[in-house]
Design a protein around this motif. Structure first.
Motif, PDB file in Angstrom:
ATOM      1  N   ASP A   9       0.514  -1.372   0.283  1.00  0.00           N
ATOM      2  CA  ASP A   9       0.136   0.090  -0.226  1.00  0.00           C
ATOM      3  C   ASP A   9       0.999   1.601   0.127  1.00  0.00           C
ATOM      4  N   LEU A  10       2.247   0.686   0.423  1.00  0.00           N
ATOM      5  CA  LEU A  10       2.426   2.711   0.534  1.00  0.00           C
ATOM      6  C   LEU A  10       3.415   2.646  -0.625  1.00  0.00           C
ATOM      7  N   TYR A  11       3.493   1.202  -1.372  1.00  0.00           N
ATOM      8  CA  TYR A  11       4.391   1.498  -2.253  1.00  0.00           C
ATOM      9  C   TYR A  11       3.698   2.268  -3.144  1.00  0.00           C
ATOM     10  N   SER A  12       2.448   2.102  -3.603  1.00  0.00           N
ATOM     11  CA  SER A  12       1.212   1.809  -5.035  1.00  0.00           C
ATOM     12  C   SER A  12       0.303   3.625  -4.135  1.00  0.00           C
ATOM     13  N   GLU A  13       0.315   3.624  -2.740  1.00  0.00           N
ATOM     14  CA  GLU A  13      -0.142   5.415  -3.213  1.00  0.00           C
ATOM     15  C   GLU A  13       1.048   6.484  -2.493  1.00  0.00           C
ATOM     16  N   GLY A  14       2.143   6.029  -3.116  1.00  0.00           N
ATOM     17  CA  GLY A  14       3.552   7.171  -3.545  1.00  0.00           C
ATOM     18  C   GLY A  14       4.333   7.258  -2.682  1.00  0.00           C
TER      19      GLY A  14
END
Length: 247
Positions: A98-103
């Motif tokens: 999630d952290l990765y996908s949310e930038g």
């Protein structure tokens, strides 16, 4: 190495802090008030981190630094420390995608030598996976103490002087800053401490020399994005002179 360029769109809140640092206090008391063990509060606090990180872009907060575990926290009971270390491992494993996908770009500061190697591997993996992200820069202070950080930085600086890589005459505030854990980050504009305690607990002492402080009564698991927005608006209304006097 300087922080990546800011590529976010115009925030909803203007004039607020670009870098917010938070001493997340009150998890244990929050749990005990509900008749639950302290670790229950730490789990609730971890969920709150997710909400606060997601609120940052609309508030114009590009950098968020959170105090997760201090060098002094090893003095807590073995059960609580072990539970916290387990929580950190679970948090990283669960939140990475999630952290990765949310930038979100994640960094960790603090002394990693005392941490479990499996936890350190997870930390490195999260840093590596998110290193190209730039929407929010989340820095997690884990086994961190500001005095320890300055001591470690000074040791590295002294080594470079001894090896002839640095002239002692060139040592100044800017030089030492380049050896700190936070060397790629701007100094915090606003430091928040939750739970009603009015102390800074060895957190970012060097970096916060001209930060604005907010001490709020809210226990960390109850700290909401709306309260963060209010504190950011308060910051925008302050007259920041950095030691100067208005003409």
């Amino acid at each position: 190495m300087s922080p990546a360029a800011d590529t976010t769109t115009e925030p909803v809140l203007t004039g607020g802090p670009r870098h917010v640092a938070i001493i997340m206090d009150g998890n244990g008391r929050w749990a005990q008030a509900r008749g639950r063990p302290r670790l229950f509060g730490h789990h609730a606090g971890a969920r709150r981190v997710r909400e606060v990180v997601r609120a940052c872009p609309d508030l114009g907060v590009k950098y968020l630094t959170i105090f997760a575990f201090s060098t002094e926290n090893w003095k807590r009971t073995q059960v609580e420390v072990a539970g916290l270390m387990s929580l950190f491992r679970r948090y990283i494993a669960k939140e990475t995608k999630d952290l990765y996908s949310e930038g979100v770009r994640v960094r960790f500061i603090g002394d990693r030598d005392r941490l479990d190697p499996k936890l350190v591997d997870l930390m490195r993996g999260l840093e590596e996976m998110t290193r190209s992200n730039d929407k929010v820069h989340l820095t997690i202070a884990l086994n961190y103490g500001s005095r320890d950080e300055v001591a470690r930085a000074t040791k590295l600086l002294a080594r470079d002087v001894a090896q002839g890589q640095l002239d002692p005459e060139d040592v100044n505030e800017e030089t030492l800053t380049r050896y700190l854990d936070t060397r790629v980050l701007p100094d915090p504009d606003l430091v928040i401490r939750t739970s009603g305690e009015a102390r800074i607990s060895n957190f970012l002492l060097w970096q916060s020399a001209y930060a604005e402080y907010e001490f709020v009564d809210t226990l960390w698991p109850d700290f909401s994005p709306e309260e963060l927005a209010r504190l950011c608006r308060n910051y925008g209304a302050r007259d920041r002179r950095f030691g100067a006097v208005r003409a």
